[in-house]
Design a protein around this motif. Structure first.
Motif, PDB file in Angstrom:
ATOM      1  N   GLY A  24      -3.029  -7.983   4.397  1.00 25.22           N
ATOM      2  CA  GLY A  24      -4.241  -7.846   4.026  1.00 25.22           C
ATOM      3  C   GLY A  24      -4.523  -6.400   3.458  1.00 25.22           C
ATOM      4  N   PHE A  25      -5.837  -6.207   3.592  1.00 30.94           N
ATOM      5  CA  PHE A  25      -6.209  -4.909   3.143  1.00 30.94           C
ATOM      6  C   PHE A  25      -5.287  -3.688   3.502  1.00 30.94           C
ATOM      7  CE2 PHE A  25      -8.835  -0.812   2.853  1.00 30.94           C
ATOM      8  CZ  PHE A  25      -8.656  -0.800   1.412  1.00 30.94           C
ATOM      9  N   ASP A  26      -5.101  -3.447   4.892  1.00 34.38           N
ATOM     10  CA  ASP A  26      -4.241  -2.390   5.636  1.00 34.38           C
ATOM     11  C   ASP A  26      -2.878  -2.193   4.878  1.00 34.38           C
ATOM     12  OD1 ASP A  26      -6.474  -1.569   6.848  1.00 34.38           O
ATOM     13  OD2 ASP A  26      -5.804  -2.912   8.843  1.00 34.38           O
ATOM     14  N   THR A  27      -2.447  -3.593   4.781  1.00 31.92           N
ATOM     15  CA  THR A  27      -0.823  -3.426   4.343  1.00 31.92           C
ATOM     16  C   THR A  27      -0.942  -3.153   2.836  1.00 31.92           C
ATOM     17  OG1 THR A  27      -0.468  -5.489   5.784  1.00 31.92           O
ATOM     18  CG2 THR A  27       1.132  -5.210   3.806  1.00 31.92           C
ATOM     19  N   PHE A  28      -1.831  -3.536   1.990  1.00 31.45           N
ATOM     20  CA  PHE A  28      -1.993  -3.151   0.635  1.00 31.45           C
ATOM     21  C   PHE A  28      -2.325  -1.629   0.557  1.00 31.45           C
ATOM     22  CE2 PHE A  28      -5.282  -1.677  -2.451  1.00 31.45           C
ATOM     23  CZ  PHE A  28      -4.484  -1.769  -3.519  1.00 31.45           C
ATOM     24  N   LEU A  29      -2.808  -1.077   1.437  1.00 35.02           N
ATOM     25  CA  LEU A  29      -3.442   0.375   1.407  1.00 35.02           C
ATOM     26  C   LEU A  29      -2.112   1.384   1.845  1.00 35.02           C
ATOM     27  CD1 LEU A  29      -5.806   2.048   0.600  1.00 35.02           C
ATOM     28  CD2 LEU A  29      -6.354   2.310   3.111  1.00 35.02           C
ATOM     29  N   ARG A  30      -1.355   0.815   2.747  1.00 35.33           N
ATOM     30  CA  ARG A  30      -0.130   1.429   3.115  1.00 35.33           C
ATOM     31  C   ARG A  30       0.900   1.571   2.185  1.00 35.33           C
ATOM     32  NH1 ARG A  30      -1.102  -1.129   8.148  1.00 35.33           N
ATOM     33  NH2 ARG A  30       0.411  -2.743   7.743  1.00 35.33           N
ATOM     34  N   GLY A  31       1.163   0.347   1.566  1.00 30.67           N
ATOM     35  CA  GLY A  31       1.980   0.292   0.470  1.00 30.67           C
ATOM     36  C   GLY A  31       1.605   1.121  -0.790  1.00 30.67           C
ATOM     37  N   TRP A  32       0.465   1.091  -1.025  1.00 26.64           N
ATOM     38  CA  TRP A  32      -0.047   2.012  -2.231  1.00 26.64           C
ATOM     39  C   TRP A  32       0.274   3.685  -1.823  1.00 26.64           C
ATOM     40  CZ3 TRP A  32      -2.611   0.608  -7.044  1.00 26.64           C
ATOM     41  CH2 TRP A  32      -2.877   1.698  -7.820  1.00 26.64           C
ATOM     42  N   GLN A  33      -0.213   3.880  -0.552  1.00 29.73           N
ATOM     43  CA  GLN A  33      -0.047   5.286  -0.355  1.00 29.73           C
ATOM     44  C   GLN A  33       1.419   5.756  -0.342  1.00 29.73           C
ATOM     45  OE1 GLN A  33      -2.476   5.251   3.439  1.00 29.73           O
ATOM     46  NE2 GLN A  33      -4.363   6.027   2.197  1.00 29.73           N
ATOM     47  N   THR A  34       2.343   4.661   0.126  1.00 29.33           N
ATOM     48  CA  THR A  34       3.629   5.170   0.315  1.00 29.33           C
ATOM     49  C   THR A  34       4.431   5.184  -0.998  1.00 29.33           C
ATOM     50  OG1 THR A  34       3.746   4.036   2.624  1.00 29.33           O
ATOM     51  CG2 THR A  34       5.852   4.336   1.495  1.00 29.33           C
ATOM     52  N   GLN A  35       4.106   4.352  -1.780  1.00 28.04           N
ATOM     53  CA  GLN A  35       5.006   4.076  -3.152  1.00 28.04           C
ATOM     54  C   GLN A  35       4.294   4.818  -4.404  1.00 28.04           C
ATOM     55  OE1 GLN A  35       7.865   3.125  -2.508  1.00 28.04           O
ATOM     56  NE2 GLN A  35       7.771   2.181  -0.600  1.00 28.04           N
ATOM     57  N   VAL A  36       2.901   4.842  -4.342  1.00 29.47           N
ATOM     58  CA  VAL A  36       2.096   5.225  -5.265  1.00 29.47           C
ATOM     59  C   VAL A  36       1.826   6.753  -5.180  1.00 29.47           C
ATOM     60  CG1 VAL A  36       0.611   4.978  -7.094  1.00 29.47           C
ATOM     61  CG2 VAL A  36       1.706   3.010  -6.187  1.00 29.47           C
ATOM     62  N   GLY A  37       1.191   6.936  -4.078  1.00 31.87           N
ATOM     63  CA  GLY A  37       0.897   8.363  -3.730  1.00 31.87           C
ATOM     64  C   GLY A  37      -0.475   8.904  -3.839  1.00 31.87           C
ATOM     65  N   ASP A  38      -0.588  10.104  -3.519  1.00 29.25           N
ATOM     66  CA  ASP A  38      -2.138  10.538  -3.251  1.00 29.25           C
ATOM     67  C   ASP A  38      -2.543  10.967  -4.936  1.00 29.25           C
ATOM     68  OD1 ASP A  38      -2.423  10.359  -0.831  1.00 29.25           O
ATOM     69  OD2 ASP A  38      -1.644  12.445  -0.413  1.00 29.25           O
ATOM     70  N   ASP A  39      -1.496  10.745  -5.911  1.00 23.73           N
ATOM     71  CA  ASP A  39      -1.988  11.305  -7.331  1.00 23.73           C
ATOM     72  C   ASP A  39      -2.920  10.158  -7.908  1.00 23.73           C
ATOM     73  OD1 ASP A  39      -0.517  13.597  -7.116  1.00 23.73           O
ATOM     74  OD2 ASP A  39       1.264  12.648  -8.204  1.00 23.73           O
ATOM     75  N   PHE A  40      -2.880   9.178  -7.309  1.00 24.57           N
ATOM     76  CA  PHE A  40      -3.566   7.689  -7.535  1.00 24.57           C
ATOM     77  C   PHE A  40      -4.221   7.199  -6.523  1.00 24.57           C
ATOM     78  CE2 PHE A  40       0.211   8.031 -10.381  1.00 24.57           C
ATOM     79  CZ  PHE A  40      -0.657   8.572 -11.681  1.00 24.57           C
TER      80      PHE A  40
END
Length: 326
Positions: A24-40
């Motif tokens: 859900g949203f929390d899973t999406f957000l963790r994945g984004w932060q881990t793999q894409v990072g704070d630059d985006f």
């Protein structure tokens, strides 16, 4: 979630996630932060969006560029008061649905509908909303090299514009090649992404730039794939749609060891071969029907080309797979 090639230096990062199936949203957000990072960073979303977050997302990060493919089954909307500075250029390429952006500079809104693109500089965070079943490709690009070309302009137009076709084709190739990119490869694909983004800002590209040859080839292949059954399909048609000369198109294919005409013929033969593998119970097409549909001069010409490509005639091929299929 699927990590497909993050490098230790942070140059690359990627993930795919389908929250219509899992998470859900929390899973999406963790994945984004881990793999894409704070630059985006992700914005703050509305409670309704977080509660009903059904989205298919594919993201590729190449240094300071992010390529985001998104299909939102549910609607999405940001919330709160945006703060901070983003200092980015974004390109939105809409395939389906609609994406509405607010503009903090003039308090106006810009809606990008299916079949349209929008390119603009983003200095401060802004709100956006999407409708259900929205499909888009979004490129987040560095401002340093693109802002001087854009200024405060917002560039819009059809997704079929030649420079947009090339950029989308190249971005799609990046997703496919992520796991195999060497440091030199990262530099090459990054440079091409930036050059093609500049071309969208200028509404033209340098068709003799060798660096753009792979993007021209991929865009031509994508276009040819949608026109394979068209009797008018030819190198001239592809060149015209991509706004390049036939010579430029042929030179680009030669750079990757192919020819335009041979590619079209091989794709048509492959589609014909697939038609011969129709499951049991489905009507089987005849050799003459295949030849006519895929624009071969006659059955004999089609049969000779098929045998040269696959080592069997169409009839022999169909017979050879029938026992296993039936």
């Amino acid at each position: 979630m699927n990590d497909i090639g993050a490098q230790a230096d942070g140059a690359l990062g990627a993930f795919c996630l389908d929250t219509t199936i899992t998470g859900g949203f929390d899973t999406f957000l963790r994945g984004w932060q881990t793999q894409v990072g704070d630059d985006f960073p992700q914005p703050t979303y509305s409670p309704a969006t977080i509660r009903d977050f059904r989205m298919k997302t594919r993201v590729a990060k190449v240094r300071d560029v992010a390529i985001v493919d998104v299909h939102g089954v549910s609607a999405a909307e940001t919330a709160g008061t945006p703060g901070g500075v983003e200092d980015q250029v974004r390109l939105y390429v809409m395939r389906r649905g609609a994406w509405t952006l607010s503009d903090p500079r003039d308090r106006g809104e810009h809606t990008i509908s299916a079949g349209q693109f929008l390119l603009r500089y983003v200095g401060r965070p802004a709100h956006f909303t999407t409708v259900p079943q929205t499909t888009a490709k979004i490129l987040v690009l560095p401002a340093a090299t693109l802002k001087p070309l854009l200024g405060n302009r917002i560039i819009t137009g059809p997704v079929g514009a030649a420079e947009v076709r090339l950029l989308v084709a190249h971005a799609t190739m990046v997703h496919a090649a992520m796991a195999d990119l060497s440091p030199v490869g990262v530099q090459a694909v990054h440079s091409t992404l930036i050059e093609l983004a500049k071309a969208v800002a200028r509404r033209r590209f340098d068709d003799v730039e060798p660096q753009l040859a792979p993007a021209i080839v991929q865009a031509a292949k994508d276009l040819a794939g949608s026109l394979l059954a068209d009797p008018e399909l030819s190198p001239a048609i592809l060149a015209r749609e991509l706004n390049v000369s036939v010579r430029t198109l042929q030179r680009a294919f030669a750079a990757v060891g192919e020819s335009v005409t041979a590619y079209i013929r091989h794709r048509r033969l492959e589609e014909a071969r697939l038609a011969l593998t129709a499951p049991h119970g489905e009507p089987r097409v005849s050799v003459s029907e295949l030849a006519a549909h895929w624009q071969f001069a006659d059955s004999s010409h089609f049969t000779r080309a098929f045998k040269k490509r696959y080592g069997q005639t169409p009839t022999e091929y169909a017979r050879s797979i029938r026992p296993a299929r039936d």
